[in-house]
Scaffold this motif. Sequence first.
Motif, mmCIF file in Angstrom:
data_model
loop_
_atom_site.group_PDB
_atom_site.id
_atom_site.type_symbol
_atom_site.label_atom_id
_atom_site.label_comp_id
_atom_site.label_asym_id
_atom_site.label_seq_id
_atom_site.Cartn_x
_atom_site.Cartn_y
_atom_site.Cartn_z
ATOM 1 N N PRO A 1 61.333 55.418 35.439
ATOM 2 C CA PRO A 1 62.229 56.584 35.367
ATOM 3 C C PRO A 1 62.836 56.866 36.729
ATOM 4 O O PRO A 1 62.194 56.713 37.757
ATOM 5 N N ASN A 2 64.088 57.279 36.706
ATOM 6 C CA ASN A 2 64.771 57.629 37.953
ATOM 7 C C ASN A 2 64.667 59.144 38.134
ATOM 8 O O ASN A 2 65.587 59.896 37.835
ATOM 9 N N VAL A 3 63.497 59.557 38.611
ATOM 10 C CA VAL A 3 63.214 60.985 38.705
ATOM 11 C C VAL A 3 63.105 61.382 40.159
ATOM 12 O O VAL A 3 62.425 60.724 40.948
ATOM 13 N N VAL A 4 63.770 62.453 40.527
ATOM 14 C CA VAL A 4 63.623 63.018 41.868
ATOM 15 C C VAL A 4 62.637 64.164 41.768
ATOM 16 O O VAL A 4 62.875 65.151 41.076
ATOM 17 N N GLU A 5 61.493 64.008 42.429
ATOM 18 C CA GLU A 5 60.457 65.031 42.356
ATOM 19 C C GLU A 5 60.871 66.260 43.154
ATOM 20 O O GLU A 5 61.417 66.166 44.249
ATOM 21 N N ASP B 1 54.574 55.059 45.251
ATOM 22 C CA ASP B 1 55.921 54.959 45.794
ATOM 23 C C ASP B 1 56.369 56.321 46.338
ATOM 24 O O ASP B 1 56.985 56.405 47.414
ATOM 25 N N TYR B 2 56.047 57.372 45.625
ATOM 26 C CA TYR B 2 56.361 58.738 46.066
ATOM 27 C C TYR B 2 55.634 59.061 47.371
ATOM 28 O O TYR B 2 56.235 59.566 48.320
ATOM 29 N N LEU B 3 54.345 58.751 47.439
ATOM 30 C CA LEU B 3 53.571 59.019 48.650
ATOM 31 C C LEU B 3 54.095 58.217 49.837
ATOM 32 O O LEU B 3 54.278 58.748 50.942
ATOM 33 N N HIS B 4 54.344 56.934 49.612
ATOM 34 C CA HIS B 4 54.846 56.088 50.697
ATOM 35 C C HIS B 4 56.202 56.600 51.188
ATOM 36 O O HIS B 4 56.498 56.539 52.389
ATOM 37 N N GLY B 5 57.020 57.095 50.270
ATOM 38 C CA GLY B 5 58.306 57.649 50.658
ATOM 39 C C GLY B 5 58.168 58.897 51.519
ATOM 40 O O GLY B 5 59.075 59.237 52.290
ATOM 41 N N MET B 6 57.048 59.577 51.390
ATOM 42 C CA MET B 6 56.776 60.763 52.207
ATOM 43 C C MET B 6 55.990 60.424 53.465
ATOM 44 O O MET B 6 55.606 61.312 54.221
ATOM 45 N N GLY B 7 55.732 59.132 53.674
ATOM 46 C CA GLY B 7 54.993 58.722 54.857
ATOM 47 C C GLY B 7 53.503 58.925 54.728
ATOM 48 O O GLY B 7 52.823 59.213 55.718
ATOM 49 N N ILE B 8 52.966 58.750 53.522
ATOM 50 C CA ILE B 8 51.534 58.950 53.282
ATOM 51 C C ILE B 8 50.944 57.681 52.689
ATOM 52 O O ILE B 8 51.438 57.168 51.680
ATOM 53 N N ALA B 9 49.907 57.159 53.309
ATOM 54 C CA ALA B 9 49.142 56.035 52.759
ATOM 55 C C ALA B 9 47.819 56.577 52.246
ATOM 56 O O ALA B 9 47.137 57.328 52.948
ATOM 57 N N HIS B 10 47.436 56.209 51.030
ATOM 58 C CA HIS B 10 46.194 56.734 50.457
ATOM 59 C C HIS B 10 44.971 56.096 51.106
ATOM 60 O O HIS B 10 44.025 56.770 51.491
ATOM 61 N N ALA C 1 49.149 48.197 31.760
ATOM 62 C CA ALA C 1 50.462 48.344 32.394
ATOM 63 C C ALA C 1 50.867 49.808 32.473
ATOM 64 O O ALA C 1 51.461 50.247 33.474
ATOM 65 N N ARG C 2 50.557 50.568 31.436
ATOM 66 C CA ARG C 2 50.910 51.995 31.425
ATOM 67 C C ARG C 2 50.207 52.734 32.555
ATOM 68 O O ARG C 2 50.809 53.550 33.254
ATOM 69 N N ILE C 3 48.932 52.436 32.741
ATOM 70 C CA ILE C 3 48.174 53.079 33.818
ATOM 71 C C ILE C 3 48.701 52.650 35.183
ATOM 72 O O ILE C 3 48.929 53.480 36.072
ATOM 73 N N VAL C 4 48.909 51.345 35.348
ATOM 74 C CA VAL C 4 49.345 50.832 36.650
ATOM 75 C C VAL C 4 50.733 51.353 36.995
ATOM 76 O O VAL C 4 51.020 51.664 38.159
ATOM 77 N N GLN C 5 51.613 51.470 36.000
ATOM 78 C CA GLN C 5 52.948 51.996 36.276
ATOM 79 C C GLN C 5 52.875 53.399 36.881
ATOM 80 O O GLN C 5 53.567 53.718 37.853
ATOM 81 N N LYS C 6 52.023 54.251 36.311
ATOM 82 C CA LYS C 6 51.904 55.619 36.813
ATOM 83 C C LYS C 6 51.338 55.647 38.230
ATOM 84 O O LYS C 6 51.769 56.444 39.065
ATOM 85 N N HIS D 1 53.686 65.765 42.367
ATOM 86 C CA HIS D 1 53.993 64.631 41.488
ATOM 87 C C HIS D 1 53.080 64.723 40.275
ATOM 88 O O HIS D 1 51.913 65.109 40.384
ATOM 89 N N GLU D 2 53.607 64.357 39.117
ATOM 90 C CA GLU D 2 52.831 64.520 37.884
ATOM 91 C C GLU D 2 51.600 63.631 37.841
ATOM 92 O O GLU D 2 50.678 63.887 37.059
ATOM 93 N N ASN D 3 51.555 62.610 38.672
ATOM 94 C CA ASN D 3 50.397 61.718 38.685
ATOM 95 C C ASN D 3 49.542 61.875 39.936
ATOM 96 O O ASN D 3 48.824 60.965 40.333
ATOM 97 N N ILE D 4 49.645 63.041 40.557
ATOM 98 C CA ILE D 4 48.786 63.413 41.682
ATOM 99 C C ILE D 4 48.221 64.789 41.397
ATOM 100 O O ILE D 4 48.967 65.708 41.021
ATOM 101 N N VAL D 5 46.913 64.928 41.524
ATOM 102 C CA VAL D 5 46.290 66.227 41.271
ATOM 103 C C VAL D 5 46.893 67.260 42.216
ATOM 104 O O VAL D 5 46.973 67.047 43.425
#
Length: 368
Positions: A282-286, A128-137, A117-122, A73-77
């Motif tokens: 954005p409706n992006v599928v990673e 949301d991507y992590l939770h969808g993969m079953g990962i809690a930070h 807001a820009r930072i929080v959105q990212k 994901h573009e917002n995960i190292v």
Amino acid sequence: MSIASSMNNNSLQFFKKYELGKILGTGAFSEVKVAVNRQTREKFAVKIIDKSKCKGKENMIDTEISILSKVHHENIVQLYDLYQIDNKIYLVMELVTGGELFDDIVRRGKYTESDAARIVQKILLAIDYLHGMGIAHRDLKPENLLLSDKSKNGKVMISDFGLSKIFNDEEVMKTACGTPGYVAPEVLKRQGYGKEVDLWSIGVITYILLCGYPPFYDQNNVELYKQILACRYEFEKPWWDNISEDAKGFIRKLLVLDPTKRYTAKQAVNHPFIVLNCGPPPNVVESIPKEISSSSNQNKKKESNVNNKEVSQDYYKNQLSNNNNNSNNQVSSDNNNLAPGVTKKLQQVLSSKKVYIYMNFKYKKTLI
């Protein structure tokens, strides 16, 4: 091919491909160096983990590698490559140069609503991507959010997955972990919790971005926990007078005692505070990255006890200056943006990383 089967050739392979450079940072059992691909000249950050120093913390390493090898994901190292050489693990990772969001908060004091807001959105899109993969930070905080570069438009990127957990919807997490001030009330109750803890932490981060000080604070951890358990915070005058009702309403949807009534990441990213400042999500599928060779399969181990998770490991510090030594000076010289009367509170709570390291350690011990 697993690490174990190729470790005899890994040293030759690594140093044939990469040229190691200066140290970017050091942690309790790791150090991070710049690495340059000899062929492409592209720069990376290589995290070198000394396994001999990780006794009792192997689960954190396994979890981090397992998660990083899965996510893209573009917002995960991002993790690009993985080697084991002798008793050390070499993680070849995306190089980010903007430092921690923590330091940017200290420098700026507070953010405009649009910047916040820009930072929080990212962050929300990545969570949301992590939770969808079953990962809690489970340890979201400004120290674990990195900026891709030092420009105004640098991307915010989530790092440090040492306390993260791969879960399923039926599973209840029980390990007491996190950082004081950001930890959700259900963690403190020790009756089980889920991925919703990440949204509480994002609520705390949003509050700090908008005013420059945290919603829950007390030097005594017992009193701090009482505040969190009661969800006792305020939008204090005059510092919140010019902040919109949308922003306040957004925080109210995240700092909710009942996790079943707390906004999800999908709901939060569609809140007016985010949409009016950033547009619709954005409706992006990673895309799913290619499989990374690793000796760590999906982490199916049961969580080890709290003693094995005393302090989150340093992910890596893109600090070319001595931030730990200079952080107090930074705050004292950059107080112009701070609300009068909260400067001391900000200095106590946000300016010193030593305070957080100490509080984090103290917190883990307190919850045993």
